[in-house]
Scaffold this motif. Structure first.
Motif, PDB file in Angstrom:
ATOM      1  N   ALA A 139      71.689   6.123 -30.755  1.00 38.64           N
ATOM      2  CA  ALA A 139      72.212   5.067 -30.347  1.00 38.64           C
ATOM      3  C   ALA A 139      72.006   4.266 -31.502  1.00 38.64           C
ATOM      4  CB  ALA A 139      72.233   4.354 -29.141  1.00 38.64           C
ATOM      5  N   ALA A 140      72.526   4.506 -33.109  1.00 43.09           N
ATOM      6  CA  ALA A 140      72.397   3.818 -34.762  1.00 43.09           C
ATOM      7  C   ALA A 140      70.853   3.103 -34.251  1.00 43.09           C
ATOM      8  CB  ALA A 140      73.659   2.720 -34.754  1.00 43.09           C
ATOM      9  N   GLU A 141      70.096   3.922 -34.041  1.00 38.28           N
ATOM     10  CA  GLU A 141      68.103   3.195 -33.630  1.00 38.28           C
ATOM     11  C   GLU A 141      68.170   2.021 -33.382  1.00 38.28           C
ATOM     12  OE1 GLU A 141      67.026   5.109 -35.545  1.00 38.28           O
ATOM     13  OE2 GLU A 141      68.394   6.244 -37.243  1.00 38.28           O
ATOM     14  N   PHE A 338      80.467  -4.596 -34.241  1.00 40.62           N
ATOM     15  CA  PHE A 338      80.659  -3.704 -35.432  1.00 40.62           C
ATOM     16  C   PHE A 338      78.889  -2.717 -35.435  1.00 40.62           C
ATOM     17  CE2 PHE A 338      82.833  -6.533 -38.345  1.00 40.62           C
ATOM     18  CZ  PHE A 338      84.129  -5.707 -37.291  1.00 40.62           C
ATOM     19  N   VAL A 339      79.095  -0.979 -34.868  1.00 41.41           N
ATOM     20  CA  VAL A 339      78.107  -0.683 -35.044  1.00 41.41           C
ATOM     21  C   VAL A 339      77.851  -0.231 -36.355  1.00 41.41           C
ATOM     22  CG1 VAL A 339      77.153   1.555 -33.976  1.00 41.41           C
ATOM     23  CG2 VAL A 339      78.561   0.320 -32.937  1.00 41.41           C
ATOM     24  N   PRO A 340      76.625   0.161 -36.923  1.00 37.38           N
ATOM     25  CA  PRO A 340      75.619   0.551 -38.468  1.00 37.38           C
ATOM     26  C   PRO A 340      75.297   1.647 -38.520  1.00 37.38           C
ATOM     27  CG  PRO A 340      73.490  -0.722 -37.222  1.00 37.38           C
ATOM     28  CD  PRO A 340      74.555  -0.766 -36.345  1.00 37.38           C
ATOM     29  N   PRO A 349      85.364  -0.864 -39.313  1.00 39.72           N
ATOM     30  CA  PRO A 349      83.965  -0.923 -39.033  1.00 39.72           C
ATOM     31  C   PRO A 349      84.352   0.294 -37.614  1.00 39.72           C
ATOM     32  CG  PRO A 349      85.066  -2.438 -38.293  1.00 39.72           C
ATOM     33  CD  PRO A 349      86.146  -1.924 -39.149  1.00 39.72           C
ATOM     34  N   VAL A 350      83.146   0.408 -37.298  1.00 40.91           N
ATOM     35  CA  VAL A 350      83.576   0.951 -35.762  1.00 40.91           C
ATOM     36  C   VAL A 350      82.970   0.261 -35.356  1.00 40.91           C
ATOM     37  CG1 VAL A 350      81.391   2.891 -34.568  1.00 40.91           C
ATOM     38  CG2 VAL A 350      82.243   3.246 -37.186  1.00 40.91           C
ATOM     39  N   ARG A 351      83.679  -0.070 -34.539  1.00 47.70           N
ATOM     40  CA  ARG A 351      83.526  -1.179 -32.951  1.00 47.70           C
ATOM     41  C   ARG A 351      83.253  -0.615 -31.828  1.00 47.70           C
ATOM     42  NH1 ARG A 351      87.543  -5.714 -35.135  1.00 47.70           N
ATOM     43  NH2 ARG A 351      88.854  -4.133 -37.143  1.00 47.70           N
ATOM     44  N   LEU A 352      82.417  -1.646 -31.087  1.00 48.23           N
ATOM     45  CA  LEU A 352      81.747  -1.156 -29.800  1.00 48.23           C
ATOM     46  C   LEU A 352      82.196  -2.370 -29.046  1.00 48.23           C
ATOM     47  CD1 LEU A 352      80.202  -0.183 -27.519  1.00 48.23           C
ATOM     48  CD2 LEU A 352      78.691  -1.639 -28.626  1.00 48.23           C
TER      49      LEU A 352
END
Length: 628
Positions: A139-141, A338-340, A349-352
């Motif tokens: 989950a994106a570290e 924004f998810v890294p 960006p990858v939006r959450l």
């Protein structure tokens, strides 16, 4: 010589598959997306809007996944079982054939207290070496998995999640585990039957059922799906497409509350080179209302009632004020962050979360009031709280319809969007009908009638362009908007000729050779065609007397979207140049539009002189007609 289907063919150099090649399994709480090379690349647990346990879909090189695949060159075909969301994939290699059956299991009474993703491997002929790879996502570290061994097997802790791979002994004997997952290679011979299932809980003890019970639940889940389809009422054209879209919508029906998610994914790009990568794992008022309408058309009464009740409760909990979307538990959608991670093929960006939650979208008034009217016309009744809510919404609509809003496409530019005004007209027209039927209080009926007529006159004065011979995107512009086709029934009330002229203008400017449609003027530069728009066009043409054109458009669109390896799962958009699907998936708006257009085309086909489809679906419900 067998054609080799492996990672190098299905995946690009960065580890991504085409979106149109994914299919799905689910149980009314979660949805897992499975690539053509046997990899579960997306699975959010314990709920649709939870962080992903597997996120390879958004991070091809480093994301988590769960893959079972022949360990040698193969041919692959796959399909859903008839009237079911249980998936079967056949693999043929030089040495033999195997079948993998996949299901997110449930019981006949509903979802299990835990998440159970089951994968059965059967040997059909010869022998096939099979590779299993389990890579747990971080989950994106934000969480690091760690394993510990128990008498029942290895258990992984992943943040608040507790997970076990429950597998046949031969798989465990040939596998190696570490903190990040498991790998195994084993051989499946003709007549052998193995099982690998993931069991997951969050902040709860983990039950460990026997392999036999898990395997049995694949068949129980299949029976539950087939039982649900058997209870549907629909007799019309495109039955296979309607059935598959209905089953896809069930993936998005969140059974713990009755909420309807717009899609099962987040961050998937609508085009190339832009930032339209949104999180759609929430319940939009608009999409929910449209899905409820499609459920009414096919006689899915239990789902319709649960979804409508959830929607009314969510709105009441929000003080009776319209919010564009909610979380599946009815609470507020988080603001965008924004998810890294890498993003699908680098799309950033990858939006959450989703900032549309706080937008003013006047079209939602029409969606809610129209859904309520159709619910009652199907023979159902409203409780006092819901009736009061609808009365309040009708009065709010009458007060605010002349404001600028963000429109159906949730744009940052506030305008007098034509479709929003048309939807407000529908809201007040349906409020009048509900009052006339005694479903809501009639005190303000005359006011609603007068305000409704003012909206009609305002649209005809401000939203019609003689130069374009069309209703325009918003008042005063010459740009066009395909969502105006959604309001074809409004056109019958005012000017059928103007609506037909608008459809011609839309097809000329926004249409493509394969009957797909872009959302609005100039958007071709930054995104792809919108699948629902093409289906709205087919429906509108049919209702407005162009039945042959409408049916032709419908057929072409369905044939276009049937290509690929997704077994009937639709995304949000379609790239007509590359012949590829784009955007989040499974997309509720796409699937519900298949049902609505099929229903309307069938209704008009049965009685070409009557372009009001309501008599068709009401008669269908009353007579209890079925697919077969």
């Amino acid at each position: 010589m067998l054609k080799q289907h492996d990672m190098d063919e299905f995946r690009d150099s960065e580890g991504f598959c085409d979106l149109g090649d994914y299919t799905a399994v689910g149980e009314g709480r979660t949805v897992a997306l499975i690539s053509p090379d046997g990899s579960v690349d997306w699975w959010c647990v314990p709920d649709l809007d939870s962080p992903p346990l597997f996120d390879r879909l958004l991070d091809g090189g480093h994301g988590g996944y769960f893959q079972i695949i022949p360990d040698e060159p193969y041919r692959m075909t796959r399909h859903y079982r008839e009237n079911s969301n249980v998936l079967e994939t056949l693999y043929e290699t030089a040495g033999g054939r195997i079948k993998i059956t996949e299901s997110v299991n449930s019981t006949l009474a509903g979802p299990l207290p835990w998440n159970e993703l089951a994968r059965r491997i059967e040997g059909l002929e010869g022998s096939v070496p099979v590779s299993l790879r389990l890579q747990i996502g971080t989950a994106a570290e934000t969480r690091r998995p760690w394993a510990h061994h128990t008498s029942q097997g290895t258990v992984w802790n992943v943040g608040k999640l507790l997970m076990m791979l429950r597998a046949t002994e031969v798989i465990n004997d040939n596998g190696t585990c570490d903190d990040e997952g498991m790998q195994a290679v084993f051989t499946v011979a003709a007549g052998e039957r193995y099982l690998a299932a993931l069991l997951v809980t969050e902040d709860q003890p983990l039950a460990v059922p026997s392999l036999e019970r898990i395997d049995e639940r694949i068949e129980t889940s299949d029976l539950a799906w087939r039982s649900w389809v058997d209870g549907l009422c629909y007799e019309g054209k495109y039955q296979e497409d309607v059935r598959r879209s209905a089953l896809a919508l069930k993936f998005l029906w969140y059974s713990p509350t009755g909420a309807l998610a717009a899609a099962a994914t987040m961050g998937l790009p609508e085009g190339e080179g832009n930032d339209k990568n949104y999180d759609y794992r929430y319940a939009w008022v608009r999409d929910s209302c449209m899905i409820i309408k499609s459920f009414i058309y096919i006689g899915a009464l239990e789902d319709c009632k649960a979804a409508f009740s959830w929607l009314a409760a969510a709105l009441n909990a929000n003080g009776g004020e319209l919010r564009t979307c909610f979380r599946l538990d009815g609470t507020k959608v988080p603001e965008e962050t924004f998810v890294p991670v890498q993003g699908y093929r680098g799309a950033q960006p990858v939006r959450l979360g989703n900032n549309a939650a706080d937008q003013l979208q006047l079209c939602n008034y029409g969606d809610v009031l129209d859904t309520a009217a159709r619910f009652t016309e199907a023979g159902h009744v409203l409780d006092l709280n819901t009736a009061r809510l609808l009365t309040h919404l009708a009065n709010r609509c009458a007060d605010t319809w002349l404001q600028k809003d963000s429109g159906i496409w949730e744009l940052p530019e506030m305008q007098h969007y034509t479709q929003s005004k048309m939807a407000c007209w529908v809201a007040l027209d349906q409020a009048v009908r509900l009052a006339n039927g005694g479903y809501i209080e009639s005190t303000w009926r005359k006011r609603w009638e007068r305000e409704r007529d003012r909206i009609r006159d305002w649209i005809e004065t401000h939203c019609w362009s003689e130069a374009r011979r069309a209703y325009t995107f918003w008042a005063g512009t010459t740009r066009l908007d395909a969502s105006v086709a959604l309001m074809h029934q409004y056109g019958r009330q005012v000017s059928e000729a103007r609506m037909l002229s608008t459809l011609e203008a839309l097809r000329e400017e926004l249409g493509t050779d394969d009957m797909m449609i872009y959302r609005y003027s100039d958007v071709q530069k930054e995104e792809n065609t919108f699948i629902a728009c093409a289906l709205w066009m087919a429906e509108a043409l049919t209702v407005l007397g162009r039945q042959e054109e409408g049916e032709h458009a419908m057929q072409v669109v369905l044939e276009t979207l049937s290509q690929g390896k997704n077994a009937g799962i639709m995304s949000e958009m379609y790239n007509v140049r590359k012949k590829k699907c784009c955007g989040n998936m499974p997309q509720g708006l796409s699937h519900l539009s298949v049902i609505c257009a099929s229903h309307t085309i069938s209704a008009v086909s049965r009685n070409p002189s009557d372009t009001d489809p309501e008599s068709f679906w009401l008669g269908c419900l009353a007579n209890g007609k079925h697919y077969r």
